[in-house]
Design an enzyme around this catalytic site. Structure first.
Site, PDB file in Angstrom:
ATOM      1  N   ASP A  81       0.826  -1.214   0.000  1.00 54.11           N
ATOM      2  CA  ASP A  81       0.000   0.000   0.000  1.00 54.11           C
ATOM      3  C   ASP A  81       0.851   1.251   0.000  1.00 54.11           C
ATOM      4  O   ASP A  81       2.032   1.235   0.370  1.00 54.11           O
ATOM      5  CB  ASP A  81      -0.962   0.010   1.192  1.00 54.11           C
ATOM      6  CG  ASP A  81      -0.243   0.125   2.537  1.00 54.11           C
ATOM      7  OD1 ASP A  81       0.742  -0.616   2.744  1.00 54.11           O
ATOM      8  OD2 ASP A  81      -0.670   0.937   3.381  1.00 54.11           O
ATOM      9  N   GLU A 176       0.105  -1.200   5.692  1.00 61.89           N
ATOM     10  CA  GLU A 176       1.153  -0.748   6.611  1.00 61.89           C
ATOM     11  C   GLU A 176       1.026   0.736   6.896  1.00 61.89           C
ATOM     12  O   GLU A 176       1.260   1.190   8.024  1.00 61.89           O
ATOM     13  CB  GLU A 176       2.531  -1.058   6.016  1.00 61.89           C
ATOM     14  CG  GLU A 176       3.702  -0.841   6.970  1.00 61.89           C
ATOM     15  CD  GLU A 176       4.342   0.554   6.897  1.00 61.89           C
ATOM     16  OE1 GLU A 176       5.257   0.829   7.681  1.00 61.89           O
ATOM     17  OE2 GLU A 176       3.898   1.366   6.042  1.00 61.89           O
ATOM     18  N   GLU A 177       0.650   1.508   5.882  1.00 60.05           N
ATOM     19  CA  GLU A 177       0.598   2.956   6.025  1.00 60.05           C
ATOM     20  C   GLU A 177      -0.496   3.421   6.977  1.00 60.05           C
ATOM     21  O   GLU A 177      -0.463   4.559   7.450  1.00 60.05           O
ATOM     22  CB  GLU A 177       0.398   3.618   4.660  1.00 60.05           C
ATOM     23  CG  GLU A 177       1.559   3.430   3.696  1.00 60.05           C
ATOM     24  CD  GLU A 177       2.798   4.204   4.091  1.00 60.05           C
ATOM     25  OE1 GLU A 177       2.784   4.880   5.144  1.00 60.05           O
ATOM     26  OE2 GLU A 177       3.791   4.127   3.353  1.00 60.05           O
TER      27      GLU A 177
END
Length: 413
Positions: A81, A176-177
């Site tokens: 992502d 993850e972001e």
């Protein structure tokens, strides 16, 4: 064999932006578009077990080429992502070949200019090939550079069985972001002993320490009444929130006034009205003691300001987010030492440093997979000026290949 650049240019054109406000997992379905492509490409390399699970994770196994017993299984991990901060749709990557050091003006928005004086790491890139976006989007090097590097290394290792190594696992994560990258990962299924995220910045760096992190939410219950009859009665929740924020230090304890090993208290979101308001913070420090001290400092501000509003109430909710992975990595020094050795072997002078942030490796380490962070070459991430050097990506591929060999050689020592 596809070059790391070819892969990178292909991957960044797939929009994989995650969404912090989504309740689905992954937070956006479009992340699967890249993950499905990665599975296909891995299978084409001969990685027969490559697959995408129901949660959007890609798992794959590069079988061992060494018959030596006891070689630890290592994992290479990156996230698919991109940041919600800047659009990741319709990315147009540009390769500035043999860069001569002059300003790089991004053509779709000439106000976006990459300058050496503002990006110190560019000093080492003269003569290299720099990849940017066109000015209206981020590039996506965070973390598609890491994805491309792992894929290029995997292809090389699959095509060169003479390179003696143990089993290598590959893990590509979503979200993850937005802080959910490891939420549904299955480490038993992954089957690795040690791991490496490939999500760092400057070539040659290895990050083995992160912030410890908590999220703090203040829920403010004021006293609301008709403003025409409010004298002596109303206690405006928004003003109480503003007073709390005004008490934060002006010259310290904030991201804009700290660096190095200094932590901070950072308000990130405020919403509400005169009756009820919510203020969200992130709190960061490299030690848990420092984290707790900052939360105590914030609590004291809340109590002092709250005393001025005797009929109002402020709830302070602290939610742990992640902890400094160095606590775990110090118990497994070979994980870091082997990465440093791999960097030496490919001609780099490695630099160990701390991340003023966190990675999937922070959580993976505490979940039982010790996992430092290797450079991917990404710079100015989360911005339209994001850039990466082709030569740095190529060097990261070399490190990943060498690292698999180092683990095989060290087994049994």
């Amino acid at each position: 064999m596809s070059s790391v650049l070819e892969r990178f240019l292909r991957y960044v054109q797939i929009d994989t932006q995650s969404d912090p406000h989504s309740t689905s997992f992954p937070s956006t379905a479009k992340q699967r578009d890249l993950s499905q492509l990665l599975v296909i490409e891995l299978q084409e390399m001969g990685v027969t077990d490559a697959h995408l699970d129901e949660h959007g994770y890609v798992y794959a196994t590069l079988p061992a080429t060494s018959t030596k017993p006891g070689v630890p299984v290592i994992c290479y991990c990156s996230h698919v992502d991109t940041s919600p901060d800047v659009s990741g749709a319709n990315v147009m990557p540009l390769v500035h070949q043999n860069w001569d050091g002059r300003d790089i003006v991004l053509p779709d928005d000439p106000t976006q200019v990459l300058r050496r004086g503002e990006h110190p790491d560019l000093e080492a890139q003269i003569g290299n090939d720099i990849v940017t976006a066109s000015g209206t989007t981020l590039l996506g090097a965070d973390n598609k550079a890491g994805v491309a590097e792992i894929m290029a290394a995997a292809e090389y290792l699959m095509q060169h069985p003479e390179v003696k190594r143990g089993t290598v696992k590959i893990l590509f994560t979503p979200d993850e972001e937005v802080g959910r990258g490891t939420e549904k990962v299955n480490l038993e299924k992954l089957g690795a002993d040690f791991g490496y995220t490939v999500d760092g910045e400057t070539v040659g760096t290895l990050e083995d320490a992160t912030f410890s992190a908590d999220g703090v939410t203040l829920t403010i219950h004021g006293v609301s009444t008709h403003p025409g009859f409010a004298k002596g009665k109303m206690e405006n929740a928004l003003k109480l929130a503003a007073d709390i924020l005004a008490e934060l230090p002006k010259n310290g304890l904030s991201p804009e006034t700290t660096d190095g090993m200094q932590g901070f208290i950072h308000p990130v979101h405020i919403t509400g009205g005169q009756d009820t308001a919510t203020v969200e913070f992130i709190v960061r420090d490299f030690t848990e003691l420092g984290l707790y001290e900052k939360e105590k400092f914030l609590r004291n501000i809340v109590n002092e300001v709250g005393a001025r509003y005797p009929h109002s109430r402020v709830e302070m909710d602290v939610v742990p987010q992640y902890r400094n992975m160095k606590v775990v990595l110090d118990q497994h020094p070979q994980v870091v030492n082997n990465a440093l050795e791999a960097m030496h072997r490919v001609g780099l002078t490695p630099v160990r440093r701390s991340i003023r942030g966190g990675t999937d490796g922070s959580r993976l380490s505490f979940m039982g997979l010790p996992c430092p962070n290797i450079f991917a070459g990404e710079h100015a991430f989360h911005s339209r000026l994001e850039w990466v050097s082709v030569q740095d990506m190529e060097k990261a591929v070399e490190v990943l290949i060498a690292l698999s060999q180092v683990w095989e050689e060290q087994a049994g020592h």
